[in-house]
Write an enzyme that holds these catalytic residues in place. Structure first.
Site, short mmCIF file in Angstrom:
data_model
loop_
_atom_site.label_atom_id
_atom_site.label_comp_id
_atom_site.label_asym_id
_atom_site.label_seq_id
_atom_site.Cartn_x
_atom_site.Cartn_y
_atom_site.Cartn_z
N PRO A 2 -1.57 -7.01 3.11
CA PRO A 2 -0.51 -6.87 3.89
C PRO A 2 -0.09 -5.89 4.52
O PRO A 2 0.04 -4.80 3.98
CB PRO A 2 0.45 -7.97 2.67
CG PRO A 2 0.17 -8.42 1.58
CD PRO A 2 -1.33 -6.89 1.72
N GLU A 3 0.06 -6.10 5.29
CA GLU A 3 1.16 -4.88 6.97
C GLU A 3 2.03 -5.87 7.78
O GLU A 3 2.34 -7.10 6.83
CB GLU A 3 -0.43 -4.61 7.53
CG GLU A 3 -1.12 -3.70 6.74
CD GLU A 3 -1.82 -2.24 7.39
OE1 GLU A 3 -1.18 -1.76 7.95
OE2 GLU A 3 -2.83 -2.30 7.41
N LYS A 51 7.66 -4.57 6.11
CA LYS A 51 6.95 -5.61 5.91
C LYS A 51 7.45 -6.79 4.03
O LYS A 51 7.22 -6.40 3.06
CB LYS A 51 5.83 -4.74 4.73
CG LYS A 51 4.73 -3.67 5.87
CD LYS A 51 3.51 -3.53 4.82
CE LYS A 51 4.34 -1.70 4.75
NZ LYS A 51 3.26 -1.38 3.91
N ARG A 275 -4.26 6.63 -2.18
CA ARG A 275 -4.28 4.76 -1.10
C ARG A 275 -6.25 6.01 -0.43
O ARG A 275 -6.28 6.50 0.17
CB ARG A 275 -3.72 5.05 0.35
CG ARG A 275 -2.01 4.60 -0.64
CD ARG A 275 -1.38 4.77 0.78
NE ARG A 275 0.14 4.05 0.67
CZ ARG A 275 0.42 2.82 0.44
NH1 ARG A 275 -0.75 2.08 0.81
NH2 ARG A 275 1.55 2.30 0.03
#
Length: 289
Positions: A2-3, A51, A275
């Site tokens: 999700p972005e 977001k 990340r």
């Protein structure tokens, strides 16, 4: 993952299914709000903010949720089998006579007063897909910490809201710099063009089922849309590919050890702030791990 673009798509689906309808089912499966009952109230709207998702409900209430890495909202018709994960992963259920919205693996779920939404989203920078988008403010916030690595600065939602790890990697590739290069070390003029390109790419993908960053026409700026990366920095002439080859949707993200679409050098992978971060050592200059 999700972005900002996919969260906006989720908000659009939830709004179409819930807005203007009275809730006939309400189940918030988090301890703090397990006894909250929203049945009988009308859903007013569902809005994306960066977001974050804000589901506004009659009576001055807002259900705030965030998908983070693998959360999801699914919408089902009354006779449809729920798909999205096992039952123990369900965190929220909002239903009316026509649709049921089910939230899976939601790491953030809270019920708050609508007039207190700033508690949840007031820290966010200008939203790349929102009516408050302000490229000048985003640029000022990014430049406020010139020693910070570019990748970390792009992910900080206090600077600009909507960029996630995929866009971070793709934007750094398009700028021809590594995500570890300090913001203040970027060549003159690159950061404003990068901010403008981020806005264009998210808008280009806001209605697409699959995110794409490699369509060349979207990397240049229409006459009335501000700056683009210069021809020396963009991919206006990508590395030729055989006509039968399937078009790649992303330049570097998820393509570790595969050849760069621009120069053929194998794409590298390392962690940045825990990340997975992808870059091309042949195309992108700057420090690396």
């Amino acid at each position: 993952m999700p972005e900002g673009d996919t969260v906006l798509q989720t908000a659009t689906r939830l709004h179409a299914a819930l807005a203007g309808q009275v809730l006939t089912r309400s189940d918030l499966r988090v301890p703090r709000f397990a006894t909250a009952d929203l049945t009988g109230r009308t859903v007013l709207d569902v809005t994306a903010r960066g977001k974050h998702l804000l589901t506004r409900i009659e009576g001055g209430l807002t259900l705030h949720s965030h998908l983070r890495m693998d959360g999801a909202w699914r919408v089902f018709s009354p006779d449809e089998r729920w798909r999205g994960g096992p039952g123990h992963q369900i965190r929220a259920i909002l239903g009316n006579t026509e649709h049921t919205a089910v939230g899976y693996r939601l790491p953030v779920l809270e019920l708050l007063r609508t007039d207190e939404e700033d508690r949840a989203v007031g820290h966010l920078g200008p939203d790349l897909l929102g009516p408050d988008w302000d490229p000048g403010l985003a640029l000022d916030r990014l430049l406020a910490a010139p020693d910070r690595p570019l990748g970390e600065a792009l992910l900080d939602q206090r600077n600009l809201a909507g960029i996630g790890n995929v866009y971070k990697c793709e934007l750094c590739f398009l700028a021809r710099v590594t995500p570890w290069l300090p913001v203040g070390a970027l060549p003159d003029g690159v950061l404003p063009r990068l901010v403008a390109l981020a806005e264009r790419l998210l808008h280009a993908n806001r209605d697409r089922p699959t995110r794409t960053t490699t369509i060349t026409s979207e990397l240049r700026t229409p006459p009335n849309r501000g700056l683009a990366l210069s021809p020396a920095q963009d991919t206006g002439h990508p590395r030729p590919r055989p006509p039968h080859r399937v078009q790649e949707r992303l330049f570097v993200y998820g393509r570790a050890r595969r050849p760069c679409l621009r120069c053929g050098t194998p794409i590298r992978l390392a962690d940045q702030d825990d990340r997975p971060t992808y870059w091309c050592p042949g195309c992108q200059s700057g420090p690396t791990p």
